[in-house]
Scaffold this motif. Structure first.
Motif, PDB file in Angstrom:
ATOM      1  N   ALA A  68       0.887  -1.348   0.068  1.00  0.00           N
ATOM      2  CA  ALA A  68       0.068  -0.015  -0.007  1.00  0.00           C
ATOM      3  C   ALA A  68       0.878   1.332   0.107  1.00  0.00           C
ATOM      4  CB  ALA A  68      -0.906  -0.020   1.090  1.00  0.00           C
ATOM      5  N   CYS A  69       0.320   2.170  -0.545  1.00  0.00           N
ATOM      6  CA  CYS A  69       1.114   3.392  -0.605  1.00  0.00           C
ATOM      7  C   CYS A  69       1.669   3.839   0.618  1.00  0.00           C
ATOM      8  CB  CYS A  69       0.137   4.643  -1.200  1.00  0.00           C
ATOM      9  SG  CYS A  69       0.749   6.427  -1.330  1.00  0.00           S
ATOM     10  N   PRO A  70       2.897   4.314   0.616  1.00  0.00           N
ATOM     11  CA  PRO A  70       3.571   4.764   2.241  1.00  0.00           C
ATOM     12  C   PRO A  70       3.069   5.968   2.594  1.00  0.00           C
ATOM     13  CG  PRO A  70       5.059   4.822   0.459  1.00  0.00           C
ATOM     14  CD  PRO A  70       3.822   4.306  -0.278  1.00  0.00           C
ATOM     15  N   CYS A  71       2.382   6.808   1.885  1.00  0.00           N
ATOM     16  CA  CYS A  71       2.034   8.072   2.255  1.00  0.00           C
ATOM     17  C   CYS A  71       0.544   8.386   2.389  1.00  0.00           C
ATOM     18  CB  CYS A  71       2.272   9.151   1.178  1.00  0.00           C
ATOM     19  SG  CYS A  71       4.050   9.110   0.696  1.00  0.00           S
ATOM     20  N   ARG A  72      -0.317   7.099   2.504  1.00  0.00           N
ATOM     21  CA  ARG A  72      -1.843   7.198   2.826  1.00  0.00           C
ATOM     22  C   ARG A  72      -1.898   6.218   3.866  1.00  0.00           C
ATOM     23  NH1 ARG A  72      -1.940   7.394  -3.162  1.00  0.00           N
ATOM     24  NH2 ARG A  72      -2.963   9.416  -3.740  1.00  0.00           N
ATOM     25  N   LEU A  73      -3.060   6.310   4.381  1.00  0.00           N
ATOM     26  CA  LEU A  73      -3.438   5.322   5.420  1.00  0.00           C
ATOM     27  C   LEU A  73      -4.347   4.189   4.873  1.00  0.00           C
ATOM     28  CD1 LEU A  73      -3.547   4.928   8.644  1.00  0.00           C
ATOM     29  CD2 LEU A  73      -5.565   5.897   8.838  1.00  0.00           C
ATOM     30  N   ASP A 130      -6.897   0.817  -5.028  1.00  0.00           N
ATOM     31  CA  ASP A 130      -6.659   1.945  -5.958  1.00  0.00           C
ATOM     32  C   ASP A 130      -5.098   2.427  -5.334  1.00  0.00           C
ATOM     33  OD1 ASP A 130      -7.828   2.635  -3.411  1.00  0.00           O
ATOM     34  OD2 ASP A 130      -8.232   4.693  -4.272  1.00  0.00           O
ATOM     35  N   ILE A 131      -4.887   2.287  -3.978  1.00  0.00           N
ATOM     36  CA  ILE A 131      -3.709   2.734  -3.344  1.00  0.00           C
ATOM     37  C   ILE A 131      -2.607   1.784  -3.382  1.00  0.00           C
ATOM     38  CG2 ILE A 131      -4.447   4.891  -2.634  1.00  0.00           C
ATOM     39  CD1 ILE A 131      -4.335   3.308   0.312  1.00  0.00           C
ATOM     40  N   ILE A 132      -2.586   0.607  -4.105  1.00  0.00           N
ATOM     41  CA  ILE A 132      -1.530  -0.493  -4.099  1.00  0.00           C
ATOM     42  C   ILE A 132      -0.523   0.357  -5.204  1.00  0.00           C
ATOM     43  CG2 ILE A 132      -0.667  -2.816  -4.739  1.00  0.00           C
ATOM     44  CD1 ILE A 132      -3.359  -3.428  -3.547  1.00  0.00           C
ATOM     45  N   CYS A 133       0.929   0.127  -4.788  1.00  0.00           N
ATOM     46  CA  CYS A 133       1.641   1.133  -5.396  1.00  0.00           C
ATOM     47  C   CYS A 133       2.115   0.110  -6.853  1.00  0.00           C
ATOM     48  CB  CYS A 133       2.763   1.170  -4.880  1.00  0.00           C
ATOM     49  SG  CYS A 133       4.129   2.447  -5.590  1.00  0.00           S
ATOM     50  N   PRO A 134       2.384   0.870  -7.805  1.00  0.00           N
ATOM     51  CA  PRO A 134       1.919   2.056  -8.396  1.00  0.00           C
ATOM     52  C   PRO A 134       0.478   2.309  -8.405  1.00  0.00           C
ATOM     53  CG  PRO A 134       2.667   0.891 -10.290  1.00  0.00           C
ATOM     54  CD  PRO A 134       2.656   0.043  -9.151  1.00  0.00           C
ATOM     55  N   CYS A 135       0.041   3.408  -7.712  1.00  0.00           N
ATOM     56  CA  CYS A 135      -1.643   3.714  -7.456  1.00  0.00           C
ATOM     57  C   CYS A 135      -2.139   4.028  -8.849  1.00  0.00           C
ATOM     58  CB  CYS A 135      -1.619   4.642  -6.181  1.00  0.00           C
ATOM     59  SG  CYS A 135      -1.069   6.271  -6.803  1.00  0.00           S
ATOM     60  N   ASP A 136      -3.666   4.248  -8.592  1.00  0.00           N
ATOM     61  CA  ASP A 136      -4.466   4.554  -9.793  1.00  0.00           C
ATOM     62  C   ASP A 136      -4.255   5.839  -9.964  1.00  0.00           C
ATOM     63  OD1 ASP A 136      -5.409   2.181  -9.303  1.00  0.00           O
ATOM     64  OD2 ASP A 136      -7.680   2.986  -9.226  1.00  0.00           O
ATOM     65  N   TYR A 137      -3.493   6.913  -9.113  1.00  0.00           N
ATOM     66  CA  TYR A 137      -3.565   8.144  -9.193  1.00  0.00           C
ATOM     67  C   TYR A 137      -2.126   8.784  -9.598  1.00  0.00           C
ATOM     68  CZ  TYR A 137      -7.437   6.892  -6.357  1.00  0.00           C
ATOM     69  OH  TYR A 137      -8.384   6.497  -5.807  1.00  0.00           O
ATOM     70  N   ARG A 138      -1.363   7.733  -9.786  1.00  0.00           N
ATOM     71  CA  ARG A 138       0.319   8.124 -10.224  1.00  0.00           C
ATOM     72  C   ARG A 138       0.213   9.083 -11.713  1.00  0.00           C
ATOM     73  NH1 ARG A 138       4.461   3.602 -12.168  1.00  0.00           N
ATOM     74  NH2 ARG A 138       2.897   3.267 -13.834  1.00  0.00           N
ATOM     75  N   ASP A 139      -0.298   8.281 -12.724  1.00  0.00           N
ATOM     76  CA  ASP A 139      -0.086   9.148 -13.963  1.00  0.00           C
ATOM     77  C   ASP A 139      -0.853  10.432 -14.123  1.00  0.00           C
ATOM     78  OD1 ASP A 139       1.239   6.699 -14.364  1.00  0.00           O
ATOM     79  OD2 ASP A 139       0.359   6.098 -16.168  1.00  0.00           O
ATOM     80  N   ALA A 149       4.915  14.801 -10.427  1.00  0.00           N
ATOM     81  CA  ALA A 149       5.385  13.473  -9.264  1.00  0.00           C
ATOM     82  C   ALA A 149       4.047  12.833  -8.886  1.00  0.00           C
ATOM     83  CB  ALA A 149       6.029  14.269  -8.095  1.00  0.00           C
ATOM     84  N   CYS A 150       4.360  11.889  -8.404  1.00  0.00           N
ATOM     85  CA  CYS A 150       3.200  11.196  -7.757  1.00  0.00           C
ATOM     86  C   CYS A 150       3.033  11.780  -6.488  1.00  0.00           C
ATOM     87  CB  CYS A 150       3.449   9.442  -7.707  1.00  0.00           C
ATOM     88  SG  CYS A 150       4.725   8.975  -6.329  1.00  0.00           S
ATOM     89  N   TYR A 151       1.732  11.501  -5.616  1.00  0.00           N
ATOM     90  CA  TYR A 151       1.495  12.007  -4.278  1.00  0.00           C
ATOM     91  C   TYR A 151       2.604  11.958  -3.234  1.00  0.00           C
ATOM     92  CZ  TYR A 151      -1.251  12.730  -0.294  1.00  0.00           C
ATOM     93  OH  TYR A 151      -1.762  13.191   1.220  1.00  0.00           O
ATOM     94  N   CYS A 152       3.581  10.788  -3.480  1.00  0.00           N
ATOM     95  CA  CYS A 152       4.703  10.584  -2.286  1.00  0.00           C
ATOM     96  C   CYS A 152       5.757  11.175  -2.960  1.00  0.00           C
ATOM     97  CB  CYS A 152       5.003   8.974  -2.249  1.00  0.00           C
ATOM     98  SG  CYS A 152       3.792   8.112  -1.397  1.00  0.00           S
ATOM     99  N   ALA A 153       5.825  11.229  -4.325  1.00  0.00           N
ATOM    100  CA  ALA A 153       7.067  11.806  -5.070  1.00  0.00           C
ATOM    101  C   ALA A 153       8.009  10.631  -5.117  1.00  0.00           C
ATOM    102  CB  ALA A 153       7.717  13.045  -4.607  1.00  0.00           C
ATOM    103  N   LEU A 154       7.529   9.463  -5.271  1.00  0.00           N
ATOM    104  CA  LEU A 154       8.433   8.202  -5.706  1.00  0.00           C
ATOM    105  C   LEU A 154       8.823   8.263  -7.015  1.00  0.00           C
ATOM    106  CD1 LEU A 154       9.731   5.572  -4.732  1.00  0.00           C
ATOM    107  CD2 LEU A 154       7.464   4.185  -5.293  1.00  0.00           C
ATOM    108  N   TYR A 155       7.442   8.720  -7.751  1.00  0.00           N
ATOM    109  CA  TYR A 155       7.917   8.701  -9.081  1.00  0.00           C
ATOM    110  C   TYR A 155       8.133  10.139  -9.680  1.00  0.00           C
ATOM    111  CZ  TYR A 155       6.852   3.611  -9.477  1.00  0.00           C
ATOM    112  OH  TYR A 155       6.918   2.331  -9.166  1.00  0.00           O
ATOM    113  N   VAL A 156       8.841  10.550 -10.517  1.00  0.00           N
ATOM    114  CA  VAL A 156       9.098  11.984 -11.027  1.00  0.00           C
ATOM    115  C   VAL A 156       8.724  11.737 -12.670  1.00  0.00           C
ATOM    116  CG1 VAL A 156      10.128  12.817  -9.010  1.00  0.00           C
ATOM    117  CG2 VAL A 156      11.538  12.047 -11.095  1.00  0.00           C
TER     118      VAL A 156
HETATM  119  S1  SF4 Z   1       2.701   5.639  -7.227  1.00  0.00           S
HETATM  120 FE1  SF4 Z   1       3.509   7.165  -5.498  1.00  0.00          FE
HETATM  121  S2  SF4 Z   1       1.556   8.108  -4.737  1.00  0.00           S
HETATM  122 FE2  SF4 Z   1       1.102   6.194  -5.657  1.00  0.00          FE
HETATM  123  S3  SF4 Z   1       1.217   4.709  -4.068  1.00  0.00           S
HETATM  124 FE3  SF4 Z   1       3.126   4.589  -5.187  1.00  0.00          FE
HETATM  125  S4  SF4 Z   1       4.296   6.125  -3.833  1.00  0.00           S
HETATM  126 FE4  SF4 Z   1       2.258   6.401  -3.418  1.00  0.00          FE
END
Ligand code: SF4
Length: 169
Positions: free
Chosen positions: A51-56, A66-75, A83-90
């Motif tokens: 699960a995304c490390p920046c979300r509960l 939807d928040i299993i990395c890479p999440c639905d919101y990354r792209d 960047a993605c919400y956590c800035a893991l991907y840029v």
């Molecule tokens: S892509 Fe980024 S925001 Fe999405 S789950 Fe992975 S680390 Fe979290």
């Protein structure tokens, strides 16, 4: 739970290789990125999925899909914010120093507003075709880079399925 340093290094390397192979980039700030990879491994141990490390996470996989990395919101976040919400991907622009990293607002709807996926037509999903290699994808916008031939986003065109290819229900 502390993560073994060797496992952390290997996971980071694999994630980076997978990202680059698919036309994505991990944040080049190694300290930041390793912290997030550690969070992903911790969540994998805790919940059984990264699960995304920046979300509960709820701990219920069906509620966290939807928040299993890479999440639905990354792209969409990469397209809009670089960047993605956590800035893991840029994005390319951030990686090349042409765009500064900034805080990314949460795109995930609140739980009460989360709905089951809609049929693609209703959700505004389109088909995109890479004009270089013919790769097809169904999403709101074309990818930044074709994962097959690495052509850039501007080489994609909207694609309409011929009526004969649409199954009659
Ligand atoms: S892509 Fe980024 S925001 Fe999405 S789950 Fe992975 S680390 Fe979290």
């Amino acid at each position: 739970m502390s993560i073994d340093a060797e496992r952390l290094r290997k996971t980071h390397e694999q994630l980076k290789a997978d990202a680059e192979a698919g036309g994505y980039h991990l944040n080049p700030d190694a300290e930041w990125t390793l912290g997030l990879v550690e969070g992903l491994l911790t969540n994998e141990g805790r919940y059984g999925y990264p699960a995304c490390p920046c979300r509960l996470a709820s701990g219920k996989k069906e509620d966290d899909l939807d928040i299993i990395c890479p999440c639905d919101y990354r792209d969409p976040d990469l397209s809009e914010w670089g960047a993605c919400y956590c800035a893991l991907y840029v994005s390319d622009e951030v990686l090349d120093g042409k765009r500064a990293l900034q805080a990314v607002p949460e795109r995930r709807p609140a739980k009460r507003e989360r709905r089951a996926p809609e049929p693609q037509a209703a959700a505004g999903i389109r088909l995109w075709r890479c004009r270089v290699c013919g790769y097809l994808c169904a999403r709101e916008e074309p990818p930044g880079v074709c994962p097959v031939c690495k052509a850039k986003r501007d080489r994609f065109e909207p694609f309409v399925l011929p009526p004969s290819a649409i199954p009659v229900t």
